[in-house]
Design a protein around this motif. Structure first.
Motif, PDB file in Angstrom:
ATOM      1  N   VAL A  54       0.858  -1.178   0.000  1.00 43.80           N
ATOM      2  CA  VAL A  54       0.000   0.000   0.000  1.00 43.80           C
ATOM      3  C   VAL A  54       0.887   1.218   0.000  1.00 43.80           C
ATOM      4  CG1 VAL A  54      -1.600   1.370   1.366  1.00 43.80           C
ATOM      5  CG2 VAL A  54      -1.942  -1.084   1.163  1.00 43.80           C
ATOM      6  N   SER A  55       0.660   2.116  -0.939  1.00 47.53           N
ATOM      7  CA  SER A  55       1.492   3.308  -0.972  1.00 47.53           C
ATOM      8  C   SER A  55       0.741   4.431  -1.652  1.00 47.53           C
ATOM      9  CB  SER A  55       2.795   3.010  -1.728  1.00 47.53           C
ATOM     10  OG  SER A  55       3.532   4.196  -1.896  1.00 47.53           O
ATOM     11  N   VAL A  56       1.028   5.649  -1.212  1.00 44.80           N
ATOM     12  CA  VAL A  56       0.435   6.776  -1.916  1.00 44.80           C
ATOM     13  C   VAL A  56       1.371   7.271  -3.020  1.00 44.80           C
ATOM     14  CG1 VAL A  56      -1.016   7.561  -0.023  1.00 44.80           C
ATOM     15  CG2 VAL A  56       1.313   8.384  -0.194  1.00 44.80           C
ATOM     16  N   GLU A  57       2.577   6.716  -3.066  1.00 41.55           N
ATOM     17  CA  GLU A  57       3.527   7.119  -4.106  1.00 41.55           C
ATOM     18  C   GLU A  57       3.240   6.315  -5.368  1.00 41.55           C
ATOM     19  OE1 GLU A  57       5.807   9.376  -3.735  1.00 41.55           O
ATOM     20  OE2 GLU A  57       5.702   9.682  -1.571  1.00 41.55           O
ATOM     21  N   LEU A  58       2.722   6.974  -6.376  1.00 46.51           N
ATOM     22  CA  LEU A  58       2.412   6.218  -7.593  1.00 46.51           C
ATOM     23  C   LEU A  58       3.673   5.669  -8.248  1.00 46.51           C
ATOM     24  CD1 LEU A  58      -0.585   7.940  -9.327  1.00 46.51           C
ATOM     25  CD2 LEU A  58      -0.459   5.823  -8.020  1.00 46.51           C
ATOM     26  N   ASP A  59       4.759   6.417  -8.170  1.00 44.71           N
ATOM     27  CA  ASP A  59       6.044   5.939  -8.681  1.00 44.71           C
ATOM     28  C   ASP A  59       6.355   4.564  -8.120  1.00 44.71           C
ATOM     29  OD1 ASP A  59       6.569   8.110 -10.088  1.00 44.71           O
ATOM     30  OD2 ASP A  59       8.068   8.979  -8.716  1.00 44.71           O
ATOM     31  N   GLU A  60       6.192   4.499  -6.825  1.00 51.05           N
ATOM     32  CA  GLU A  60       6.545   3.292  -6.111  1.00 51.05           C
ATOM     33  C   GLU A  60       5.610   2.151  -6.500  1.00 51.05           C
ATOM     34  OE1 GLU A  60       8.265   3.297  -1.921  1.00 51.05           O
ATOM     35  OE2 GLU A  60       6.102   3.269  -1.588  1.00 51.05           O
ATOM     36  N   ILE A  61       4.330   2.454  -6.565  1.00 50.02           N
ATOM     37  CA  ILE A  61       3.332   1.442  -6.952  1.00 50.02           C
ATOM     38  C   ILE A  61       3.650   0.930  -8.346  1.00 50.02           C
ATOM     39  CG2 ILE A  61       0.918   1.143  -7.594  1.00 50.02           C
ATOM     40  CD1 ILE A  61       0.975   1.272  -4.706  1.00 50.02           C
ATOM     41  N   LEU A  62       3.882   1.878  -9.231  1.00 49.05           N
ATOM     42  CA  LEU A  62       4.141   1.472 -10.615  1.00 49.05           C
ATOM     43  C   LEU A  62       5.449   0.702 -10.725  1.00 49.05           C
ATOM     44  CD1 LEU A  62       2.952   4.717 -12.395  1.00 49.05           C
ATOM     45  CD2 LEU A  62       2.099   2.409 -12.855  1.00 49.05           C
ATOM     46  N   GLY A  63       6.428   1.109  -9.938  1.00 46.53           N
ATOM     47  CA  GLY A  63       7.727   0.483 -10.056  1.00 46.53           C
ATOM     48  C   GLY A  63       7.780  -0.911  -9.439  1.00 46.53           C
ATOM     49  N   LEU A  64       7.045  -1.130  -8.367  1.00 48.59           N
ATOM     50  CA  LEU A  64       7.189  -2.393  -7.629  1.00 48.59           C
ATOM     51  C   LEU A  64       6.130  -3.434  -7.975  1.00 48.59           C
ATOM     52  CD1 LEU A  64       8.046  -1.174  -4.002  1.00 48.59           C
ATOM     53  CD2 LEU A  64       9.589  -2.258  -5.629  1.00 48.59           C
ATOM     54  N   SER A  65       4.897  -2.966  -8.237  1.00 48.68           N
ATOM     55  CA  SER A  65       3.782  -3.910  -8.284  1.00 48.68           C
ATOM     56  C   SER A  65       3.817  -4.792  -9.527  1.00 48.68           C
ATOM     57  CB  SER A  65       2.451  -3.164  -8.276  1.00 48.68           C
ATOM     58  OG  SER A  65       2.452  -2.208  -7.262  1.00 48.68           O
ATOM     59  N   ASP A  66       3.247  -5.991  -9.346  1.00 46.99           N
ATOM     60  CA  ASP A  66       2.994  -6.840 -10.490  1.00 46.99           C
ATOM     61  C   ASP A  66       1.555  -6.663 -10.979  1.00 46.99           C
ATOM     62  OD1 ASP A  66       5.572  -8.035 -10.463  1.00 46.99           O
ATOM     63  OD2 ASP A  66       4.942  -9.083  -8.648  1.00 46.99           O
ATOM     64  N   ARG A  67       0.685  -6.363 -10.068  1.00 51.58           N
ATOM     65  CA  ARG A  67      -0.674  -5.962 -10.413  1.00 51.58           C
ATOM     66  C   ARG A  67      -0.994  -4.760  -9.540  1.00 51.58           C
ATOM     67  NH1 ARG A  67      -4.668  -9.568  -8.763  1.00 51.58           N
ATOM     68  NH2 ARG A  67      -3.182 -10.721  -7.500  1.00 51.58           N
ATOM     69  N   ILE A  68      -1.878  -3.881 -10.033  1.00 50.98           N
ATOM     70  CA  ILE A  68      -2.217  -2.685  -9.259  1.00 50.98           C
ATOM     71  C   ILE A  68      -3.727  -2.626  -9.080  1.00 50.98           C
ATOM     72  CG2 ILE A  68      -2.195  -0.169  -9.211  1.00 50.98           C
ATOM     73  CD1 ILE A  68       0.259  -0.315 -11.056  1.00 50.98           C
ATOM     74  N   ALA A  69      -4.145  -2.459  -7.835  1.00 55.56           N
ATOM     75  CA  ALA A  69      -5.566  -2.235  -7.593  1.00 55.56           C
ATOM     76  C   ALA A  69      -5.716  -0.812  -7.070  1.00 55.56           C
ATOM     77  CB  ALA A  69      -6.096  -3.240  -6.583  1.00 55.56           C
ATOM     78  N   VAL A  70      -6.774  -0.136  -7.494  1.00 56.63           N
ATOM     79  CA  VAL A  70      -6.966   1.226  -7.021  1.00 56.63           C
ATOM     80  C   VAL A  70      -8.151   1.246  -6.077  1.00 56.63           C
ATOM     81  CG1 VAL A  70      -7.409   3.601  -7.682  1.00 56.63           C
ATOM     82  CG2 VAL A  70      -6.068   2.123  -9.175  1.00 56.63           C
ATOM     83  N   MET A  71      -7.950   1.864  -4.944  1.00 53.09           N
ATOM     84  CA  MET A  71      -8.989   1.869  -3.935  1.00 53.09           C
ATOM     85  C   MET A  71      -9.601   3.250  -3.832  1.00 53.09           C
ATOM     86  SD  MET A  71      -8.329  -0.021  -0.438  1.00 53.09           S
ATOM     87  CE  MET A  71      -9.663  -0.485   0.583  1.00 53.09           C
ATOM     88  N   PHE A  72     -10.913   3.271  -3.743  1.00 57.80           N
ATOM     89  CA  PHE A  72     -11.604   4.543  -3.566  1.00 57.80           C
ATOM     90  C   PHE A  72     -12.834   4.298  -2.705  1.00 57.80           C
ATOM     91  CE2 PHE A  72     -14.978   7.468  -4.878  1.00 57.80           C
ATOM     92  CZ  PHE A  72     -14.377   8.664  -4.522  1.00 57.80           C
ATOM     93  N   ASP A  73     -12.940   5.046  -1.643  1.00 56.04           N
ATOM     94  CA  ASP A  73     -14.113   5.004  -0.782  1.00 56.04           C
ATOM     95  C   ASP A  73     -14.506   3.583  -0.363  1.00 56.04           C
ATOM     96  OD1 ASP A  73     -16.161   6.048   0.677  1.00 56.04           O
ATOM     97  OD2 ASP A  73     -17.594   6.002  -0.983  1.00 56.04           O
ATOM     98  N   GLY A  74     -13.518   2.792   0.013  1.00 61.01           N
ATOM     99  CA  GLY A  74     -13.825   1.462   0.522  1.00 61.01           C
ATOM    100  C   GLY A  74     -14.110   0.422  -0.543  1.00 61.01           C
ATOM    101  N   HIS A  75     -13.978   0.810  -1.805  1.00 59.59           N
ATOM    102  CA  HIS A  75     -14.174  -0.139  -2.905  1.00 59.59           C
ATOM    103  C   HIS A  75     -12.890  -0.273  -3.698  1.00 59.59           C
ATOM    104  CE1 HIS A  75     -18.497  -0.346  -2.523  1.00 59.59           C
ATOM    105  NE2 HIS A  75     -18.555   0.968  -2.479  1.00 59.59           N
ATOM    106  N   PHE A  76     -12.798  -1.341  -4.466  1.00 62.83           N
ATOM    107  CA  PHE A  76     -11.771  -1.395  -5.497  1.00 62.83           C
ATOM    108  C   PHE A  76     -12.341  -0.801  -6.778  1.00 62.83           C
ATOM    109  CE2 PHE A  76      -8.873  -5.073  -3.955  1.00 62.83           C
ATOM    110  CZ  PHE A  76      -8.192  -4.153  -3.173  1.00 62.83           C
ATOM    111  N   MET A  77     -11.655   0.166  -7.330  1.00 63.49           N
ATOM    112  CA  MET A  77     -12.130   0.760  -8.577  1.00 63.49           C
ATOM    113  C   MET A  77     -11.779  -0.109  -9.768  1.00 63.49           C
ATOM    114  SD  MET A  77     -13.681   3.451  -7.789  1.00 63.49           S
ATOM    115  CE  MET A  77     -13.904   4.170  -9.414  1.00 63.49           C
ATOM    116  N   GLY A  78     -10.812  -0.996  -9.584  1.00 67.11           N
ATOM    117  CA  GLY A  78     -10.430  -1.847 -10.706  1.00 67.11           C
ATOM    118  C   GLY A  78      -8.974  -2.232 -10.579  1.00 67.11           C
ATOM    119  N   GLU A  79      -8.574  -3.158 -11.419  1.00 60.98           N
ATOM    120  CA  GLU A  79      -7.212  -3.635 -11.364  1.00 60.98           C
ATOM    121  C   GLU A  79      -6.514  -3.355 -12.677  1.00 60.98           C
ATOM    122  OE1 GLU A  79      -7.133  -7.566  -8.835  1.00 60.98           O
ATOM    123  OE2 GLU A  79      -5.751  -7.759 -10.528  1.00 60.98           O
TER     124      GLU A  79
END
Ligand SMILES: Nc1ncnc2c1ncn2[C@@H]1O[C@H](COP(=O)(O)OP(=O)(O)OP(=O)(O)O)[C@@H](O)[C@H]1O
Ligand SMILES: Nc1ncnc2c1ncn2[C@@H]1O[C@H](COP(=O)(O)OP(=O)(O)OP(=O)(O)O)[C@@H](O)[C@H]1O
Ligand SMILES: [Mg+2]
Ligand SMILES: [Mg+2]
Lengths: 369, 309, 321, 513
Positions: free
Chosen positions: D465-490
């Motif tokens: 979990v990170s608020v740094e998009l750089d970090e998310i993009l650089g490390l993750s193999d899949r990315i899920a975006v969370m908004f208001d207690g939901h997943f907006m998509g992967e």
């Protein structure tokens, strides 16, 4: 990196603070028209100059060790147990019940059971405030203050209506049987010159043992580790899977138990009966002792000895110098608490500067770095 | 050499019991020019310490004020067969101890009668320091006196507290007094150490009568203190000091007959005590001495024949 | 229980609550500014003695009051010195002040008056007298309102009315003035106050001194109004009860009033009904005496949620470690 | 008037905290109307220097010139009157005060609050319009997101009409969108002629917004250069003293069996507000699932529930084919650890570490029941823990490598390394890791990223979990975006970009955008 060598921190600073406190006390002695130097001599000699003095000094210290440890353990869990007074009173009740209800064959057996009863009664008196704190968030400071008052009411009732020896005026229990008489310093170490009347008794060793056990508990066991962690940060404790309710309950039960154990010294060891108001402020002194000892058993021990010295030295001073009243002794105690406990930065800050500049100069002298 | 006096935890200036002891010692010192030693206690553990120190320092007799010394004295007296100890308010059965017991209930009976007669409302009050047997003895004797003088009278009794603060809380004493006044009391008797100061004060403020205890407290509010129940601790101490080495051991009971207890009559309350009142009380005094009136002692069985509210 | 009895109990409640209230408000200022104070008891006691002593010597209770306040402020100053300037432990300092006051008052009283640590009784102008409010007598006969006005509202010492007035005043100061804003801020986050260009020390000392003044009033009320002179230890634990009330009130002025009135009421009821018989069984006096404390615990556990103290409370403000 | 003198000039500033020399003879000058960056490792002395300029600390030696005039700054009051404003690294807000109260604190107009509050409220609306700094003036600060709290800090300075604005690591807790907005505001302020000093660990920001940049190392100012004439690798080398890898280097993932399966997870917080509204996802062995999102959209709660810190209301969590208790007595951090879940919490100082505890005590934290840390049934084996700590400190390059030093005496980066060392060395099946590099300098970031990748390559499942998009993009193999207690998509990292993620984080789907 430390600002000061450790010896300065733990010995030099408290020493200077005590001296400052005594200087100011000297002024008060002067104000009532007596010689401070002489007063000082009487106090020191009275408290530490003879086996007799030590017998009382250490006796008082024993009480303060127990109540000081009680406050200290609760402090480690970030709880301010002002209820030592009531818990110790209940501990006395436990001791009295044990000593009076069974014809004990030997003191050692009685002491064992009395310790259990003292601790259980003290812990029980801390249990309700602890539970209310843990479950309902009721502030432990208020509830323990209230429980002090409730304890005193309960004791007056019991001593007057239940335990009083019929026909006796005094609201106190019967004297305990000779069999439960605890060996005192004269029985144990007559070669040190203790007299048979010395109140110092075997519970002093119990207090030392308690210091050691508390030290083990706090710094060597998982439980102590968890208590301290909880005391420093509740959120972090939850993160680590430490249950706050459990820690609050256990810490307070231990605290109450330790306060209760004071009764083995004052009730079983000295008075050999339960009297009204048997704690006599030791619960409150325990707060000062714990704070001054920085909640560390060694610190608590040293602070308790200091207070023992003040109590016994003060009593001697009062005996020998008619102009010195007992309130005068209270003033001296207050000044010692103030200077060593609350104002110690007044000494520490300049000392730190001094040591730092000394170290800088050392460094400047040795260009090797 | 020389006598000694140990005060109880209340301290020598409690304006009643300990102070009376102190006054007795002072009177002896002034009259004889002698010197005596005295000790005020700070804690329970010092009882034994103080007694032993004095005995070892050669003081004789060693007088102590207060029942709380009983148990301690019982253990240490045999250690000092050369010293005579005098204990006030408790009986200690040792060969070198003189035990002095006051018949507080008798004295309280008399001031109770005065209260019963002085009361116009038929309601009188009692404020005790703590609900302990000694205080109940005062209260019970008082109630009997009240009822003896006025069978229809009501006695309201209150206790100050259960902590040591109970003996030094004039504010609560005053508040209890106000409560009793509200319930109709117009005479109130205080047996509560420093708390009594507040009782007497409030009574004076509210314009009712009060009764002091132990020492003569009539002068605190002249004309407003009906009388004081005298407990001649001062006399006991004075006598013990005067007797010196020759003091007799055993139990001494000081009641009305011995003038050990009584009520105070002086210029401060002369106007409050009418001749009829004085007559009645003095008659009762004689009857008690003669055994015609038996004042029940609460300490005998822990009960009181007169109900208090 | 008839109407008059209720009035009398309430009347007693007001008297018993007043010293608690003054001390409680005193603690409120100090603790809101982040300085814990378990020395309320000692300050009250010191003020009680000095107000009585000076009122006696000067014959003027107002002079006594000033002296009482001054004495209490000196102790406050010591507390400030220890906990603000020297960043010492506030609890220790409070404990020390309680001891100091308990000893000092008697020592000085003894040297000044030789009456065993008491002051001589105060009379006349050396004491706060009860004030009869206008029309109190005239209104006494009006049903209901009359007795309430003349018995309960009228007939207290001026300090009682002052204490009651200080409650809204405190609310106003804390929540409506610049001073109050800063005082509250310094108890929550002194670093924020510091970086806003305000002196943390200044704000805290101010709070501690106000605490001294209010404790002074509380002590003076005990010794020169309720009683007529000083007796050793006459504060009798009221400082601690005030502290309990403060936590009970969650450090808020109006709630402080309610909490103190509640404690006063429990106390008054406990005083009034000491000897009670229930279905033929006499309830022990001691139980009735403990009842206020038992009820406090019950109320606390049952109705009052968690009390969160000012966040920087008890911690000295240290910039450089 | 002569030629424009520097807005700020510091000469020979030195400052020691006890034995620590935080600033050594530092001189620097900043031209008016420019943005000046300061970079440096954790503990280099950046914050200290700025705090001296702001009068929070008093310098031991040195002089401060403002607009060419010698201006002693003994306290913050003096700094404020000299027109200096500072947004501190750790916000200096009174948390239970409202926004207006915080804004006027110290800048009230008179003894009464009402007029000041009315005035501030009006001004806040104006500032909000002018700079797009929207905050509800009556909101209580602790209920605001960190991004909004920072706006309050900036509003405080604008309200005081500061001409010189110091920002100490302002973007550490901001989302990219928030950061962008901040820099737009800074740009406007610069145009208005204000002087800005910006401390940051993110070289990208330095390159984007500053005019000049200074590098600090171990209390000294090592270089000041024009931004246009330098590059991130060069700056990084000047800071750390060696070449730093600025990009995450990783092999493609090789996912195995499903380790964690979460189904319809619902969580309410203490106030009864629903924070997770039915979350479902899975993570396989050897895979990093990155969760992006603006702080406060349920990520914290998700980590806390999985880590055993709070109960869930409904849903199932299956770890290694075994269901996990989500409520009740046995749902706590201990049981989770026993099941093979390690957790690097978002807030290292409040949760991950006990600040007064020494390093070795912190290394045992949460694992204090581990049999190898016990001497016998009662006592802990402190020697063993210390030896273990020493080893971990060496492997994770924690400096100084002293197990007896309390956690609070380590710099932020090294504190984080302690936590990471503790959790990763447990060889967990599942690692929960929140904000792994918040406030950490680039050297340490590089290191921590390498460790995370290494753990993945060992076949572990990682929830990042990170608020740094750089970090998310650089490390993750899949990315899920969370908004208001939901997943907006992967999304897969190479099939998306910051822009798309940013929109999803704001609650908009691609179709709607
Ligand atoms: N309040 C303080 N008390 C004691 N020492 C301090 C204090 N603040 C900072 N220091 C010391 O000053 C040095 C510089 O710290 P500073 O906070 O200025 O570093 P920094 O460059 O801002 O680091 P970061 O990038 O992590 O924010 C540190 O090494 C620390 O030892
Ligand atoms: N009280 C202290 N005493 C001694 N040294 C300290 C103290 N506090 C911090 N330090 C030293 O400070 C250095 C960095 O600490 P600092 O407080 O600047 O951390 P930081 O990097 O600013 O953390 P953060 O990023 O969370 O602000 C460390 O090397 C540590 O040894
Ligand atoms: Mg910094
Ligand atoms: Mg920093």
């Amino acid at each position: 990196m430390d600002k000061m060598p450790k010896w300065a921190d733990v010995i030099l600073i408290p020493l200077i603070s005590v001296i400052l406190a005594l200087l100011v006390s000297g002024l008060v002695v002067l104000y009532i028209g007596e010689s401070p130097v002489e007063a000082m001599q009487i106090m020191v000699r009275g408290a530490m100059g003879s086996a007799y003095g030590w017998g009382y000094t250490l006796f008082y210290a024993t009480n303060f060790i127990f109540t000081g440890l009680a406050v200290a353990v609760a402090f480690h869990a970030r709880m301010f147990n002002i209820g030592g007074e009531g818990q110790a009173a209940l501990g006395g009740l436990g001791v009295a019940i044990v000593c009076l209800s069974v014809p004990w064959p030997h003191w050692s057996l009685a002491l064992l059971v009395a310790c259990g009863a003292a601790a259980i009664f003290g812990a029980a008196w801390a249990a309700i405030p602890a539970y209310l704190q843990a479950k309902r968030g009721s502030h432990i400071v208020i509830t323990t203050i209230m429980f002090n008052f409730i304890a005193s009411a309960l004791l007056v009732y019991l001593l007057v209506n239940v335990f009083r020896v019929p026909g006796s005026m005094a609201p106190e229990t019967a004297r305990f049987a000779d069999a439960v008489h605890l060996p005192n310093a004269a029985d144990i170490a007559p070669w040190l010159g203790f007299r048979s009347s010395t109140p110092l008794n075997i519970s002093f060793l119990l207090a030392l043992l308690a210091c050691f056990l508390v030290w083990m508990l706090i710094w060597r066991t998982r439980l102590g580790y968890e208590i301290r962690a909880f005391g420093h940060s509740e959120t972090a404790a939850v993160y680590a899977g430490i249950n706050p309710v459990r820690i609050i309950m256990i810490a307070m039960l231990i605290s109450g138990g330790l306060a209760g154990l004071m009764a083995t010294n004052s009730v079983m060891g000295e008075a050999e009966r339960l009297v009204i108001d048997n704690v006599q402020g030791a619960g409150f002194v325990g707060i000062a002792v714990a704070l001054m000892g920085r909640s560390h058993p060694v610190g608590v021990f040293l602070a308790a000895i200091l207070f023992g010295v003040l109590y016994q030295g003060g009593a001697e001073l009062e005996f020998e110098m008619p102009a010195v009243s007992r309130e005068m002794i209270v003033v001296i105690q207050a000044l010692v608490i103030l200077f060593t406990g609350a104002l110690d930065n007044m000494v520490r800050m300049p000392m730190e500067k001094l040591f730092l500049s000394l170290r800088r100069r050392d460094r400047a002298d040795s260009p090797a770095e | 050499d020389g006598p000694a006096l140990v005060f109880d935890l209340g301290g020598k200036f409690d304006r009643s019991f300990n102070e009376a002891a102190f006054n007795g010692a002072q009177r002896w010192a002034e009259e004889t020019g002698g010197e005596y030693r005295e000790i005020e206690l700070q804690s329970d553990a010092q009882r034994e310490q103080a007694l032993r120190r004095l005995a070892e320092a050669g003081s004789n007799p060693v007088v102590m004020a207060g029942f709380a010394f009983g148990s301690v004295l019982d253990t240490i007296a045999p250690d000092y067969p050369e010293t005579t100890f005098v204990i006030i308010d408790s009986v200690v059965d040792q060969p070198n101890v003189q035990s002095i017991i006051f018949q507080e209930h008798e004295g309280s009976f008399l001031v109770g009668m005065l209260a019963g007669m002085a009361s116009e409302t038929g309601v009188v009050g009692f404020v005790g320091g703590m609900d302990i047997p000694l205080i109940s003895r005062f209260g019970c004797g008082y109630a009997q006196g009240v009822v003896a003088a006025n069978p229809d009278a009501t006695v309201i009794a209150n206790m100050t507290g259960t902590t040591p603060a109970a003996w030094n809380d004039p504010v609560r004493g005053g508040e209890l007094t106000r409560g009793q006044i509200a319930q109709g009391a117009d005479v109130v008797y205080a047996a509560a150490g420093g708390t009594g100061v507040g009782v007497l004060q409030t009574a004076a403020d509210e314009g009712i009568l009060s009764i002091g205890v132990d020492s003569n407290q009539n002068g605190i509010h002249p004309g407003q203190v009906l009388t004081s129940m005298l407990k001649r601790v001062d006399v006991a101490v004075y006598n013990a000091f005067t007797a010196g080495d020759e003091i007799e051991t055993g139990v001494t009971v000081l009641g009305l007959a011995e003038d050990g207890v009584g009520y105070a009559l002086d210029e401060n309350n002369a106007e409050l005590i009418t001749p009829e009142m004085q007559e009645a009380v003095d008659a009762a005094r004689e009857q008690i001495i003669a055994g015609e009136i038996v004042v029940h002692n609460f300490s005998d069985d822990g009960t009181c024949p007169v109900a208090m509210q | 229980m008839d109407f008059l009895t209720i009035l009398q109990i309430l009347d007693s409640t007001v008297r018993l609550a007043t010293p608690l209230l003054l001390a409680c408000l005193a603690g409120l200022y100090s603790e809101r500014a982040g300085i814990f104070d378990i020395g309320l008891e000692g300050k009250m006691l010191a003020a009680a003695f000095f107000s009585a002593a000076v009122a006696f010597t000067s014959g003027n209770v107002w002079v006594g009051l000033v002296a009482g306040i001054a004495a209490s402020c000196v102790l406050s100053g010591i507390h400030g010195l220890a906990s603000i300037t020297f960043r010492g432990n506030q609890l220790i300092s409070g404990v020390a002040i309680n001891f100091l006051a308990a000893g000092m008052t008697v020592v000085i009283a003894q040297t000044w008056f030789q009456q065993g640590g008491r002051t001589p009784p105060l009379q006349g102008a050396a004491r706060f007298q009860e004030i009869t409010l206008p029309f109190a007598d005239a209104m006494a006969n009006v049903p209901i309102i009359g007795p309430i006005y003349s018995e309960l509202i009228s007939g207290h010492s001026i300090l009682v009315y002052m204490a009651l007035a200080i409650v809204p005043l405190t609310w106003w100061i804390l929540f409506r003035t610049r001073f109050g804003l800063r005082l509250r801020a310094v108890g929550e986050n002194p670093a924020a106050v510091d970086t806003a260009g305000i002196s943390v020390m200044g704000a805290r000392y101010a709070a501690v001194m106000i605490c001294g003044v209010l404790c002074g009033l509380a002590g003076a009320y005990l010794a020169t109004s309720l009683a007529a002179g000083f007796v050793k230890d006459m504060s009798a634990g009221r400082g601690f009860i005030a502290l309990a009330a403060l936590i009970f009130a969650k450090w808020r002025p109006w709630y402080a009033l309610y909490a103190c009135l509640l404690f006063g009421l429990l106390d008054a009821v406990g005083n009034r009904y000491q000897n009670i018989e229930l279905v033929g069984v006499t309830i022990p006096v001691q139980f009735m005496q403990a009842l206020p404390y038992i009820l406090t615990v019950v109320i606390l556990a049952g109705f009052v949620g968690k009390a969160i103290p000012p966040r920087a409370g008890g911690e000295p403000y240290v910039k450089e470690r | 008037m002569t030629q424009a003198s520097p807005a700020i000039e510091l000469k020979g500033i030195s400052k020691a905290f006890g034995p620590v020399q935080a600033n050594k003879d530092i001189s620097i000058s900043v031209q008016p109307g420019t943005i000046h960056g300061i970079v440096g490792e954790n503990g280099a002395g950046k914050s200290t220097l700025m705090s001296i300029l702001y009068g929070f600390y008093k310098a031991d030696a040195g002089e401060i010139f403002i607009n060419g005039k010698l201006t002693p700054i003994p306290d913050s009051q003096a700094a404020i009157s000299a027109g200096i404003g500072m947004v501190h690294q750790h916000f200096k807000l009174v948390e239970n005060f409202t926004v207006v109260e915080n804004v006027i604190l110290g800048a009230e107009d008179g003894a009464m609050l009402q007029p000041s509050i009315a005035k501030a409220r009006k001004l806040l609306t104006e500032l909000a319009e002018e700079y797009g700094l929207n905050v509800d003036p009556d909101a209580v600060v602790e209920e605001l997101s960190v991004g909004h709290q920072q706006r309050v800090e900036i509003l405080k300075q604008l309200y005081r009409k500061a001409d010189i604005l110091i920002l100490d690591e302002p973007t550490g807790v901001l989302t990219p969108a928030e950061a962008d907005q901040l820099f737009r505001i800074l740009g406007r302020l610069k145009e208005e002629g204000k002087t800005i000093i910006l401390i940051t660990h993110k070289l990208r920001e330095i390159m984007e917004v500053t005019d000049t940049v200074s590098v600090m190392r171990r209390g000294q100012m090592t270089a000041t250069v024009k931004t246009a004439e330098t590059s991130p690798p060069e700056l990084a080398e000047m800071m750390v003293g060696r070449k730093v890898l600025l990009r995450v280097d990783k092999k493609p993932a090789n996912p195995g069996a499903t380790i964690l399966k979460v189904d319809d997870l619902k969580v309410r917080d203490g106030k009864g507000v629903e924070r997770l509204k039915g979350i479902s996802f899975h993570i396989r062995a050897g895979e990093i699932l990155g969760i992006a999102g603006v702080a406060g959209n349920g990520q914290t709660e998700l980590l806390e529930v999985l880590g055993g810190m709070r109960p869930a209301q409904s849903g199932t969590v299956i770890l290694n084919n075994d269901q996990i208790d989500l409520t009740g007595k046995h749902s706590n951090g201990q049981t989770r650890r026993n099941r093979g879940i390690a957790h690097v919490p978002e807030d290292r100082q409040q949760e991950g570490l006990i600040m007064p505890y020494e390093a070795w005590e912190n290394i045992a934290f949460g694992y204090h029941h581990d049999p190898k840390y016990q001497r016998n049934r009662l006592l802990m084996n402190n020697t063993a823990i210390r030896a273990d700590t020493m080893a971990k400190m060496e492997r994770y390059d924690v400096r100084p490598p002293n197990p007896r030093l309390p956690a609070r005496n380590f710099s932020g980066g090294n504190q984080q390394k302690l936590v990471v060392a503790r959790e990763m060395e447990r060889n967990p099946d599942l690692l929960l890791i929140g904000q792994p590099t918040r406030g950490v300098d680039i050297g340490a970031i590089e290191f921590i990223h390498q460790q995370i990748i290494a753990l993945r390559d060992q076949g572990k499942a990682i929830l990042l979990v990170s608020v740094e998009l750089d970090e998310i993009l650089g490390l993750s193999d899949r990315i899920a975006v969370m908004f208001d207690g939901h997943f907006m998509g992967e999304r897969l990292p190479d099939e998306t970009d910051e822009r798309e993620l940013g929109l999803m984080m704001a609650g908009m789907t691609k179709g709607a955008a």
